[in-house]
Design a protein around this motif. Structure first.
Motif, short mmCIF file in Angstrom:
data_model
loop_
_atom_site.label_atom_id
_atom_site.label_comp_id
_atom_site.label_asym_id
_atom_site.label_seq_id
_atom_site.Cartn_x
_atom_site.Cartn_y
_atom_site.Cartn_z
N PRO A 101 0.57 -1.06 0.38
CA PRO A 101 -0.27 -0.49 0.16
C PRO A 101 0.94 0.76 0.00
O PRO A 101 1.94 1.64 0.35
CB PRO A 101 -0.90 -0.17 1.94
N GLY A 102 0.37 2.44 -0.52
CA GLY A 102 1.01 3.70 -0.43
C GLY A 102 1.73 4.02 -1.36
O GLY A 102 2.91 4.88 -1.28
N LEU A 103 1.67 3.13 -2.64
CA LEU A 103 2.91 3.89 -3.74
C LEU A 103 1.88 4.38 -4.47
O LEU A 103 0.90 4.74 -4.70
CB LEU A 103 2.88 2.09 -4.58
N SER A 104 2.86 5.72 -5.07
CA SER A 104 2.13 6.27 -6.11
C SER A 104 2.08 5.64 -7.01
O SER A 104 2.24 4.76 -7.70
CB SER A 104 3.50 7.89 -6.49
N GLN A 105 1.01 7.01 -7.86
CA GLN A 105 0.44 6.30 -9.23
C GLN A 105 1.84 6.04 -10.10
O GLN A 105 1.60 4.93 -11.36
CB GLN A 105 -0.19 6.98 -10.14
N GLN A 106 2.66 7.21 -10.33
CA GLN A 106 4.14 7.18 -11.15
C GLN A 106 4.65 5.61 -10.52
O GLN A 106 5.09 4.65 -11.60
CB GLN A 106 4.69 7.94 -10.98
N GLY A 107 4.68 5.36 -9.23
CA GLY A 107 5.94 4.32 -8.52
C GLY A 107 4.91 2.77 -9.17
O GLY A 107 5.80 2.06 -10.11
N VAL A 108 3.55 2.80 -9.23
CA VAL A 108 2.80 1.83 -9.57
C VAL A 108 2.81 1.27 -11.46
O VAL A 108 3.55 0.70 -11.88
CB VAL A 108 1.27 1.63 -9.88
N GLN A 109 3.27 2.34 -12.54
CA GLN A 109 3.25 2.62 -13.17
C GLN A 109 4.81 1.83 -13.84
O GLN A 109 5.02 1.30 -14.64
CB GLN A 109 2.89 3.91 -13.89
N ILE A 110 5.28 2.68 -12.88
CA ILE A 110 6.88 2.20 -13.26
C ILE A 110 7.73 0.79 -12.50
O ILE A 110 8.05 -0.11 -14.28
CB ILE A 110 8.79 3.14 -12.80
N LEU A 111 6.70 -0.16 -11.62
CA LEU A 111 6.94 -1.20 -11.68
C LEU A 111 5.92 -2.19 -13.36
O LEU A 111 6.73 -3.21 -12.97
CB LEU A 111 6.41 -1.64 -9.72
N ARG A 112 4.82 -1.74 -12.88
CA ARG A 112 3.96 -2.97 -14.47
C ARG A 112 5.16 -2.40 -15.11
O ARG A 112 5.17 -3.79 -16.17
CB ARG A 112 2.77 -2.18 -14.21
N GLU A 113 5.57 -1.65 -15.94
CA GLU A 113 6.38 -1.40 -17.41
C GLU A 113 7.94 -1.98 -16.81
O GLU A 113 7.87 -2.91 -17.85
CB GLU A 113 6.59 -0.10 -17.48
N ALA A 114 8.00 -2.10 -15.54
CA ALA A 114 9.33 -2.97 -15.52
C ALA A 114 8.33 -4.39 -15.29
O ALA A 114 9.76 -5.36 -16.02
CB ALA A 114 9.67 -2.69 -14.16
N LYS A 115 8.23 -4.75 -15.28
CA LYS A 115 7.70 -5.94 -15.00
C LYS A 115 7.15 -6.87 -16.18
O LYS A 115 7.54 -7.58 -16.51
CB LYS A 115 6.34 -6.54 -13.72
N ALA A 116 6.56 -6.13 -17.11
CA ALA A 116 6.29 -5.64 -18.26
C ALA A 116 7.42 -6.42 -19.40
O ALA A 116 7.81 -7.61 -19.86
CB ALA A 116 5.24 -5.03 -19.45
N SER A 117 8.81 -5.73 -19.34
CA SER A 117 9.94 -5.76 -19.58
C SER A 117 10.52 -7.68 -19.07
O SER A 117 10.82 -8.26 -19.99
CB SER A 117 10.80 -5.04 -19.07
N GLY A 118 10.20 -7.51 -17.65
CA GLY A 118 10.76 -8.61 -17.57
C GLY A 118 9.89 -10.60 -17.68
O GLY A 118 10.89 -10.82 -18.46
N VAL A 119 8.66 -9.87 -18.08
CA VAL A 119 7.98 -10.90 -18.78
C VAL A 119 8.42 -11.02 -20.50
O VAL A 119 8.40 -12.62 -21.17
CB VAL A 119 6.39 -10.51 -19.05
N SER A 120 8.66 -10.03 -20.86
CA SER A 120 9.27 -10.88 -21.73
C SER A 120 10.25 -11.01 -22.16
O SER A 120 10.67 -11.71 -22.82
CB SER A 120 9.58 -9.03 -22.49
N ILE A 121 11.34 -10.42 -20.89
CA ILE A 121 12.47 -11.21 -21.25
C ILE A 121 13.02 -13.13 -20.77
O ILE A 121 13.02 -13.14 -21.64
CB ILE A 121 14.15 -10.37 -20.00
#
Length: 327
Positions: A133-153
């Motif tokens: 909890p408490g993650l900023s919207q920008q933080g959530v977006q960065i994590l999601r993009e990073a996770k998507a990159s991880g899934v791609s790799i």
């Protein structure tokens, strides 16, 4: 006196004629005897010549047999030497292949246990952070993009591992019933960023009579199917001009077909080798592995991929899967 002389002449002529006839008869007998002797000599000579030729032929035949035997022995030794060279060459090849297989196994171990393990750990960490909890919207977006990159790799790593096993004939395909529509939508979602960057239009996949497809069950290996669809969709995205449309369609008959249509031509120089390994054109970072691995994985699960370049300025790729056994 005159008549007596004439009579004497007749007697002498008669005696001479008799003597001449006798000599002629003797000469004829002699000629006949000589002719007979000549014929006998000719016969003997003919027999001798025949015997001589027979001896000569037998001698030549014997020599020929000896020559042929020697030649055969020479050829057999020559063939034996060639076989020994081939055995030696094969032995070296086997040794080289064994060393290469050991190297491949070592690489496989490193990729599977070290690299893949690290990626999976990162994805799990990203999930844990996103649950905080408490993650900023920008933080959530960065994590999601990073996770998507991880899934791609992770997808690339899995592709490498699967490809290595298939090429070595050491891959056991586990087939299951899968809703291909869900797989396509998941792949589209994973590539949403590059789709948006090129401002591409990608309408919902269509089914029979152009209606939106909700289900299309196929009999496949899920991990392979993810890789196949991702590779081919990414190809379509990269080949499409900015602002173009990509269409995905499903077809049900004796098999299950998924077609990906995009604008952008495949160069004529590579059309005949489109699915060969390391074939690429016009991509700065292209490896030529995407279509090759897709074809290899499709065939590994008794499927196929067809490429249609007949439409000017466009390309259609059709992936063929098995239909589920109960359908």
């Amino acid at each position: 006196m005159g008549s007596e002389t004439e009579e004497a002449r007749k007697i002498v002529k008669k005696q001479l004629l008799t003597e001449l006839q006798t000599e002629l008869a003797n000469s004829r007998q002699l000629i006949a005897s000589l002719t007979t002797q000549l014929n006998i000599m000719k016969t003997k000579d003919s027999v001798q010549n025949h015997r001589f030729k027979e001896l000569a032929f037998n001698s030549s035949a014997h020599e020929l047999i000896i020559y042929q035997q020697q030649n055969t022995i020479h050829e057999e030794r020559k063939h034996e030497a060639m076989l020994m060279q081939e055995v030696e060459s094969l032995s070296k090849t086997i040794s080289t292949l064994s060393a290469e297989m050991k190297l491949i196994e070592d690489k496989y171990h490193i990729v599977n246990h070290d690299i893949r393990g690290a990626i999976v750990m990162w994805l799990n960490t990203a999930d844990l952070l996103l649950a905080e909890p408490g993650l900023s919207q920008q933080g959530v977006q960065i994590l999601r993009e990073a996770k998507a990159s991880g899934v791609s790799i992770l997808g690339f790593v899995d592709m490498f591992l699967s490809l290595s096993k298939i090429e070595c004939g050491d891959f056991e395909v586990a087939l299951e019933v899968v809703n291909a529509v869900d797989v396509v939508m998941s792949v589209i979602s994973q590539n949403k960023k590059i789709i948006n960057d090129k401002q591409l239009s990608l309408p919902p996949p269509s089914g029979a009579h152009g209606h939106v497809a909700k289900t299309c069950y196929i009999y496949c290996c899920l991990s392979m199917t993810n890789i196949i669809l991702n590779n081919l969709l990414v190809n379509a995205i990269e080949a499409s001009p900015v602002g173009a449309e990509i269409k995905v369609a499903f077809e049900k008959n004796d098999h299950r077909k998924i077609s990906i249509h995009n604008f952008g031509e495949v160069p004529e120089t590579i059309r005949n080798v489109f699915f060969d390994k390391f074939v690429t054109s016009g991509k700065r970072n292209g490896t030529g592995i995407g279509t090759y691995s897709a074809m290899l994985m499709a065939k590994a699960q008794n499927g196929d991929i067809l490429a249609d370049f007949s439409e000017p300025g466009a390309t259609t790729i059709t992936i063929i899967f098995q239909k589920p056994p109960e359908i």
